[in-house]
Design a protein around this motif. Structure first.
Motif, PDB file in Angstrom:
ATOM      1  N   MET A  91       0.838  -1.176   0.000  1.00  0.00           N
ATOM      2  CA  MET A  91       0.000   0.000   0.000  1.00  0.00           C
ATOM      3  C   MET A  91       0.879   1.234   0.000  1.00  0.00           C
ATOM      4  SD  MET A  91      -3.111   1.111   2.520  1.00  0.00           S
ATOM      5  CE  MET A  91      -2.252   0.734   4.000  1.00  0.00           C
ATOM      6  N   GLY A  92       0.534   2.200  -0.784  1.00  0.00           N
ATOM      7  CA  GLY A  92       1.278   3.441  -0.856  1.00  0.00           C
ATOM      8  C   GLY A  92       2.147   3.504  -2.092  1.00  0.00           C
ATOM      9  N   ALA A  93       2.456   4.720  -2.495  1.00  0.00           N
ATOM     10  CA  ALA A  93       3.242   4.937  -3.707  1.00  0.00           C
ATOM     11  C   ALA A  93       4.632   4.332  -3.604  1.00  0.00           C
ATOM     12  CB  ALA A  93       3.323   6.429  -4.007  1.00  0.00           C
ATOM     13  N   ASP A  94       5.233   4.386  -2.424  1.00  0.00           N
ATOM     14  CA  ASP A  94       6.569   3.812  -2.258  1.00  0.00           C
ATOM     15  C   ASP A  94       6.557   2.302  -2.469  1.00  0.00           C
ATOM     16  OD1 ASP A  94       7.901   6.232  -1.729  1.00  0.00           O
ATOM     17  OD2 ASP A  94       7.332   6.146   0.376  1.00  0.00           O
ATOM     18  N   ALA A  95       5.579   1.621  -1.914  1.00  0.00           N
ATOM     19  CA  ALA A  95       5.472   0.168  -2.075  1.00  0.00           C
ATOM     20  C   ALA A  95       5.187  -0.204  -3.525  1.00  0.00           C
ATOM     21  CB  ALA A  95       4.385  -0.383  -1.162  1.00  0.00           C
ATOM     22  N   ILE A  96       4.333   0.552  -4.184  1.00  0.00           N
ATOM     23  CA  ILE A  96       4.026   0.302  -5.595  1.00  0.00           C
ATOM     24  C   ILE A  96       5.291   0.505  -6.428  1.00  0.00           C
ATOM     25  CG2 ILE A  96       2.701   1.103  -7.586  1.00  0.00           C
ATOM     26  CD1 ILE A  96       0.482   1.902  -5.550  1.00  0.00           C
ATOM     27  N   ALA A  97       6.015   1.566  -6.152  1.00  0.00           N
ATOM     28  CA  ALA A  97       7.249   1.864  -6.890  1.00  0.00           C
ATOM     29  C   ALA A  97       8.270   0.739  -6.719  1.00  0.00           C
ATOM     30  CB  ALA A  97       7.830   3.193  -6.423  1.00  0.00           C
ATOM     31  N   ARG A  98       8.442   0.253  -5.490  1.00  0.00           N
ATOM     32  CA  ARG A  98       9.384  -0.846  -5.249  1.00  0.00           C
ATOM     33  C   ARG A  98       8.967  -2.086  -6.019  1.00  0.00           C
ATOM     34  NH1 ARG A  98       9.269   1.026  -0.076  1.00  0.00           N
ATOM     35  NH2 ARG A  98       7.784  -0.564   0.576  1.00  0.00           N
ATOM     36  N   PHE A  99       7.676  -2.402  -6.010  1.00  0.00           N
ATOM     37  CA  PHE A  99       7.166  -3.589  -6.704  1.00  0.00           C
ATOM     38  C   PHE A  99       7.415  -3.497  -8.207  1.00  0.00           C
ATOM     39  CE2 PHE A  99       3.711  -5.889  -8.837  1.00  0.00           C
ATOM     40  CZ  PHE A  99       3.964  -7.170  -8.373  1.00  0.00           C
ATOM     41  N   LEU A 100       7.203  -2.307  -8.775  1.00  0.00           N
ATOM     42  CA  LEU A 100       7.352  -2.125 -10.217  1.00  0.00           C
ATOM     43  C   LEU A 100       8.788  -1.805 -10.637  1.00  0.00           C
ATOM     44  CD1 LEU A 100       4.143  -0.036 -11.011  1.00  0.00           C
ATOM     45  CD2 LEU A 100       4.519  -2.483 -11.382  1.00  0.00           C
ATOM     46  N   GLY A 101       9.629  -1.432  -9.676  1.00  0.00           N
ATOM     47  CA  GLY A 101      11.004  -1.079 -10.008  1.00  0.00           C
ATOM     48  C   GLY A 101      11.135   0.286 -10.647  1.00  0.00           C
ATOM     49  N   ILE A 102      10.269   1.205 -10.219  1.00  0.00           N
ATOM     50  CA  ILE A 102      10.300   2.574 -10.732  1.00  0.00           C
ATOM     51  C   ILE A 102      10.378   3.538  -9.548  1.00  0.00           C
ATOM     52  CG2 ILE A 102       9.038   1.991 -12.841  1.00  0.00           C
ATOM     53  CD1 ILE A 102       6.490   3.067 -11.564  1.00  0.00           C
ATOM     54  N   THR A 103      10.459   4.820  -9.851  1.00  0.00           N
ATOM     55  CA  THR A 103      10.533   5.811  -8.784  1.00  0.00           C
ATOM     56  C   THR A 103       9.139   6.156  -8.271  1.00  0.00           C
ATOM     57  OG1 THR A 103      10.375   7.735 -10.238  1.00  0.00           O
ATOM     58  CG2 THR A 103      12.589   6.837  -9.829  1.00  0.00           C
ATOM     59  N   ARG A 110       2.860   9.711 -11.427  1.00  0.00           N
ATOM     60  CA  ARG A 110       2.535  10.128 -12.799  1.00  0.00           C
ATOM     61  C   ARG A 110       1.623   9.094 -13.450  1.00  0.00           C
ATOM     62  NH1 ARG A 110       0.966  13.904 -14.796  1.00  0.00           N
ATOM     63  NH2 ARG A 110       2.473  14.957 -13.513  1.00  0.00           N
ATOM     64  N   LEU A 111       1.945   7.811 -13.308  1.00  0.00           N
ATOM     65  CA  LEU A 111       1.116   6.754 -13.889  1.00  0.00           C
ATOM     66  C   LEU A 111      -0.277   6.735 -13.265  1.00  0.00           C
ATOM     67  CD1 LEU A 111       3.729   3.866 -14.110  1.00  0.00           C
ATOM     68  CD2 LEU A 111       2.711   5.101 -16.025  1.00  0.00           C
ATOM     69  N   VAL A 112      -0.350   6.952 -11.962  1.00  0.00           N
ATOM     70  CA  VAL A 112      -1.638   6.968 -11.268  1.00  0.00           C
ATOM     71  C   VAL A 112      -2.491   8.141 -11.745  1.00  0.00           C
ATOM     72  CG1 VAL A 112      -2.755   7.361  -9.031  1.00  0.00           C
ATOM     73  CG2 VAL A 112      -0.876   5.717  -9.217  1.00  0.00           C
ATOM     74  N   TYR A 113      -1.926   9.326 -11.736  1.00  0.00           N
ATOM     75  CA  TYR A 113      -2.721  10.509 -12.067  1.00  0.00           C
ATOM     76  C   TYR A 113      -3.025  10.625 -13.553  1.00  0.00           C
ATOM     77  CZ  TYR A 113      -2.404  11.775  -7.225  1.00  0.00           C
ATOM     78  OH  TYR A 113      -2.518  11.750  -5.865  1.00  0.00           O
ATOM     79  N   ASP A 114      -2.260   9.933 -14.404  1.00  0.00           N
ATOM     80  CA  ASP A 114      -2.590   9.870 -15.823  1.00  0.00           C
ATOM     81  C   ASP A 114      -3.605   8.771 -16.108  1.00  0.00           C
ATOM     82  OD1 ASP A 114      -0.929  11.973 -16.384  1.00  0.00           O
ATOM     83  OD2 ASP A 114       0.687  10.753 -17.227  1.00  0.00           O
ATOM     84  N   GLY A 115      -3.959   7.990 -15.086  1.00  0.00           N
ATOM     85  CA  GLY A 115      -4.950   6.930 -15.241  1.00  0.00           C
ATOM     86  C   GLY A 115      -4.412   5.689 -15.930  1.00  0.00           C
ATOM     87  N   LEU A 116      -3.108   5.511 -15.948  1.00  0.00           N
ATOM     88  CA  LEU A 116      -2.509   4.377 -16.640  1.00  0.00           C
ATOM     89  C   LEU A 116      -2.272   3.177 -15.729  1.00  0.00           C
ATOM     90  CD1 LEU A 116       0.105   6.389 -18.712  1.00  0.00           C
ATOM     91  CD2 LEU A 116      -2.120   5.543 -19.456  1.00  0.00           C
ATOM     92  N   LEU A 117      -2.220   3.402 -14.443  1.00  0.00           N
ATOM     93  CA  LEU A 117      -1.917   2.354 -13.474  1.00  0.00           C
ATOM     94  C   LEU A 117      -3.180   1.995 -12.697  1.00  0.00           C
ATOM     95  CD1 LEU A 117       0.686   0.921 -12.354  1.00  0.00           C
ATOM     96  CD2 LEU A 117       0.651   2.607 -10.554  1.00  0.00           C
TER      97      LEU A 117
END
Length: 54
Positions: free
Chosen positions: A1-13, A19-26
């Protein structure tokens, strides 16, 4: 849960995650004021992106 955990899972910042969340892509949702996503939804999303890229 949270942007940091999502970033770690996906290997992105964290910034890329937002950006992916607010653009509606994730696939994500807000839990209180926190950006959240189910691991299963992220895994399915990644699989879909791999299929499209191939």
């Amino acid at each position: 849960m949270g942007a940091d955990a999502i970033a770690r899972f996906l290997g992105i910042t964290r910034r890329q995650t937002y950006r992916l969340v607010y653009d509606g892509l994730l696939p994500s949702f807000k839990l209180g004021g926190t950006v959240s996503a189910r691991r299963s939804s992220l895994t399915a999303w990644l699989a879909e992106k791999e299929t499209i890229a191939a």
